[in-house]
Scaffold this active site. Sequence first.
Site, PDB file in Angstrom:
ATOM      1  N   GLU A 126     -15.383  -3.050 -14.593  1.00 43.21           N
ATOM      2  CA  GLU A 126     -15.721  -3.391 -13.221  1.00 43.21           C
ATOM      3  C   GLU A 126     -14.701  -4.247 -12.477  1.00 43.21           C
ATOM      4  OE1 GLU A 126     -18.503  -2.238 -11.519  1.00 43.21           O
ATOM      5  OE2 GLU A 126     -18.547  -0.943 -13.282  1.00 43.21           O
ATOM      6  N   SER A 160     -49.535  36.819   8.233  1.00 46.51           N
ATOM      7  CA  SER A 160     -50.301  36.776   9.478  1.00 46.51           C
ATOM      8  C   SER A 160     -50.650  35.369   9.945  1.00 46.51           C
ATOM      9  CB  SER A 160     -51.588  37.597   9.320  1.00 46.51           C
ATOM     10  OG  SER A 160     -51.280  38.960   9.131  1.00 46.51           O
TER      11      SER A 160
END
Length: 796
Positions: A155, A425
């Site tokens: 880091e 539909s």
Amino acid sequence: MPDEVRPGQPPRRPSGHNATNAPKPGVGRRRAGGAATAGGAATAGGAAPKGWWRKRRAVKKRRLAKMSRKRRVARRIGLILTWLLGLFAVLVTVSAVAIYQFVDVPSPESLVTNQLATLTYADGSTIATVGSENRVSVPLSQVPVPVRDAVIAAEDRGFYSEPGISVRGTLRAAVNDLKGGSAQGGSTITQQYVKNAYLNSDQTLTRKLKEAAISLKLSREYSKDEILEDYLNTIYFGRGAYGIEAASEAYFGISVDKLSVAQGALLAAVIKSPEYYDPRITPAASKDRWTYVVDGMVSTGKLTQAARDALKFPTTIKPAATSSALDGPMGLVWTQVKAELASDGIDASEINTRGLKIQTTIDKTAENAAISAIGQTYSNLQSFQKNLRPALTAVNPASGAVVAYYGGSNGTGLDYAQSWRPPGSSFKPYVTATALTQNLAGKTPAYNIQSVFNGASPQTIDGQPFENDPTDPSSGSYSLTQATTLSLNTVFGKLTSLVGAQNVVDTAHAMGIPTTQTSTGPDPGAKTLVSAAGTTDDYVGIGNYPVRVLDQAVGYATLADGGLYRPSYFVSKVTDAKGNVIFQHEDNAKRVLDPKVANDTTLAMEKVAPTSGLALFDNRTVAAKTGTVGIQNTGDSSDGWTVGFTPQISVSSWVGSDKVEPIYNSDHSSEYGRDLAGNAWKLFMDSYLQNTTAAAMPTTQEIYQGTSGPPVSATPTPSKTSTAPSSAAPTPTPTPTPTPSATPSAPPSSSAPPSSSAPPTSSAATTTTSAPTSSAAATTTTTTKPAVPVVPVGGG
């Protein structure tokens, strides 16, 4: 001969020069010892002559004159950008100094480390706690030195020598943010700790400057070891583990002081992105990151090459299984909540670190009713029904709030409420709303819900074939209301042609159907309600193009609220651990339909539910539409829908499968929308509305002008309970025609008659059950059907 300068006289002016060009006394000669003269050249002493700048400008102008116009423009832009960048650097520096002077740095001991977030129902009762308080702080002395070295190698390799911030990295990230680029890091361990412990993850310049200022002050007030200790005890490692001790237990089942070099390097590797570098999730990426860490330990002198070569990638334990309310249907709600929070600027890191209370729109009673309705309908499936996948969503028309949501039983599985499927539909009300809107706008011919249409089947409309369901009438004239109840494809195909397919699409989009597919669609970002070629056609009016289950609930909610569209939402309010409101939903209603249009469209839908065997308890009035999607030339169905509403609730129910394949009801008959999907819809509606007063529904037609007439007596509506395909209704042999689109976009083939008994005895209903008796009849253009796999089926 050349002019002479006599002693005691000033030098003569050269011939042709005027007085302004003549050198002045005492200027223009090079003096011994390097004193300045007037000619413009530098003297030996280094002082610049007064004409030096003019000569330099002249040289510069000659150089620029030789450049092309394009190069001169580029040079000028470069100079401007350089000055702006310099100004930006000055402003950043000044701002950083000011923030440094005034920012307050609380002691690490005073920080709240609660990581739990609470997800609640609409009434505030808890659904689940999100994340876990899996944290055990340990002193730095308990963390093996090689593990510390691994974290630093992963880091921040300059951690012990830097002032607490990376100036270059911070400036680079700030510039990138201003340019609109992706979020950049460039953070030191100190800055990461400050962001997680003191601030949040907002990608703003102000936050970055605060981060830098606090980091600098923290570095002055605390030692590097103290900062590293706090960092290791607060950083998130994935698997619900906060801090190095919890991470050791979660990944290896041991305490931190027993970690090996290889194990410590893996924990250091996952810090960058725990959900990505976990070896149980992405093993290849995890190993690459681990390699980067251990190689970094060699480059920083913390590990010999021989020791590094001897390391083996460590094996982790299986993540602990946790039981949660989010394991079931509510897990899919949580997924929608997280996506919505992210769009509102609240990302996962804040959910995990700020102790948020997230109040959803989900009504506990409604959600339980949805789960119960699905359970009762689908719990005892036959072997031939194992492919069925149901979904049900419910929206409050007055707010857009999603009050019930069922996308599947697996909280981390596929969400079928987000799947894109053709609605059949159930899409027809958008055609009615379009026609009525044009009527009010003065377009002629104008149509209302009593306008009469030819319901003959089959028909060719705009070169495309349309058919009604085999048990529906094949001849006769019908009002639009009757055609809605009977779900006549030929009527709605013709009406779509008359009002314009693109206008129907525009109406549906305005009412709530997204204009582009979401990430869950087969083609994310593509336009919706169009063919594969990107064009509109009349098939859109009978539901050939896919939508989501939630979309239909929203579209119908627009009708339920008198033409006001409200986007659906899942999050009402978010507060932090101190009770501060950090997000509050705001109503965003938009009128998209005239109230008269909403009234009459609703009125035309009010006979559908009772005609389909879905009448609500106590015959409460409800507007609904069923929809069925069939598979070409098979008589089978692939999707069934029932969608309907009262003023209190709009509900969309669907059933299908993981692909386009036949689905059946419990009688092994082709599934219709009124069957399983309809049953679940009715069960939910009856349960949710049982203790409410029936709200007023439209009773009177409000739009009359234009083409109109008295209601036409329709052929008796067939019973809508299903049965197996009838051999009495063979499919006519069609003349091959090109497929109009790659998406399901064809009219129905002769699909299974839905009657549970013999076909209706009326001539209108039985006409289509006879096969053509001649080759001429078989090849007529009105019976031609494109060879596509999925087709809408009238009748619902």
